[in-house]
Write a protein that holds these residues in place. Sequence first.
Motif: not given
Length: 325
Positions: A226-244
Motif C-alpha cells: 500500500n505505501q509503495e503504491f501510494y507514493e508511486l501513484y501520487r508522483l505519477k498522477f501529479m506529474q501528469a497534471l503538470t501538462n496543461r
Amino acid sequence: MVNTQTESKSNTSIQIGISACVLGEKVRFDSGSKASKFVTKELAPFFDFVPVCPEVGVGMTVPRPTIRLVSEEQRIALVETKDPTKDHTDKMIDYSNNKVDELTQTELCGYIVCAKSPTCGMERVKVYTKAGASNEGVGLYTDVLMKKMPWLPVEEDGRLNDPVLKENFISRIFSLKDFYDCVGDSPTSGKIVAFHSRYKLTLMAHDPISYKALGQLVAKVADYDNQEFYELYRLKFMQALTNRASRKNNSNVLMHIQGYFKKSLSGPERQELRAVIDEYRQGLLPLLSPLTLIRHYLSLYPDAYLQSQKFLAPHPQELRLRYSL
C-alpha cells in the motif's frame, strides 16, 4: 508513514507554502515586500498559507546586502553581491534541507515562490560567471524543495498572471488535497483506485499518454504494498497534471462526455451540445460554456459516473478560473 493529517484538519483547510515576501511580509533585502494581490485577495479565502523566507531563516538581517548565485568549479554558490567572500551556500542548503524535511511531515498541497530570487526562484534565475550571467539557474531553496517533494505543485508569483498557468496550478493544488482527503492516514489500494476513477477525464484532458500509463499502473495495484503504491501513484498522477490541458484534449473529453447523453437528449438538445463544443474547439467560447451546458443536462439526466468526474469542477467556481480558457 503517510504524510497526511486528514482527520485532524478541516476539509476546507488547504496548506500552501509561499515565499513570505509574496504574502506581503517585509522581509526583502530592502525591507520591502513583493505582495501579490492575486494571492492576498483572491486565494486567501481558500488556502492556509505557510510563509517561508530562507534568507531570514538562515539568520540574515532585514535589510541586508544583496546576494546572488555564482557558478564555481564544483557548485553553484550563494554569495553577497558586493563581497563574494561572504558565502552563504552551506548555511542555505542546510536550512533548506531541514525546512523541506519539516514540510514533508505536513499536508502541504502547493507552493508559490518568488520569481528570479537566488533562493526561491523556480527557473531562469541569474547565475554569474567571470564571462557574464546566464538565466539558467534555480534558487537554492526551491531546488531542494522540488527535488525532495517532486509531486508538489510549485509555481512562481509572476507566472500566476497567465490564466492558463494559473488554472493549471490551482487545479493541481485541489487535486492533491482531494487525494489526501480520499486516502486519509491509512492508504489502501481500494481508496486510490476509487480516486483514480474520478480523475479519468481529467487525466485524458491533461495528458492522454499518462492517462493510459496510470490506468496500467492501477491495473497492477496488487503487485505493490500500500505505501509503495501510494507514493508511486501520487508522483505519477501529479506529474501528469503538470501538462496543461489543451483545447484539443478538452474538446475530445467533451465529445466523450457527449456520448453518455446519446440516449437521453432530444435531437435539438444533442445539436445544441454539439454546437457549443464545436464553438469551444474553434476558440469562440470559453471552456466554461460547454461545461455549464453539460452540468445543466446532468441535472435533467443524471449519470453517476459523469457526476463523479472532477473534470467538471476541479476547483471552486468562485475562483473564476475557466472564464478565459
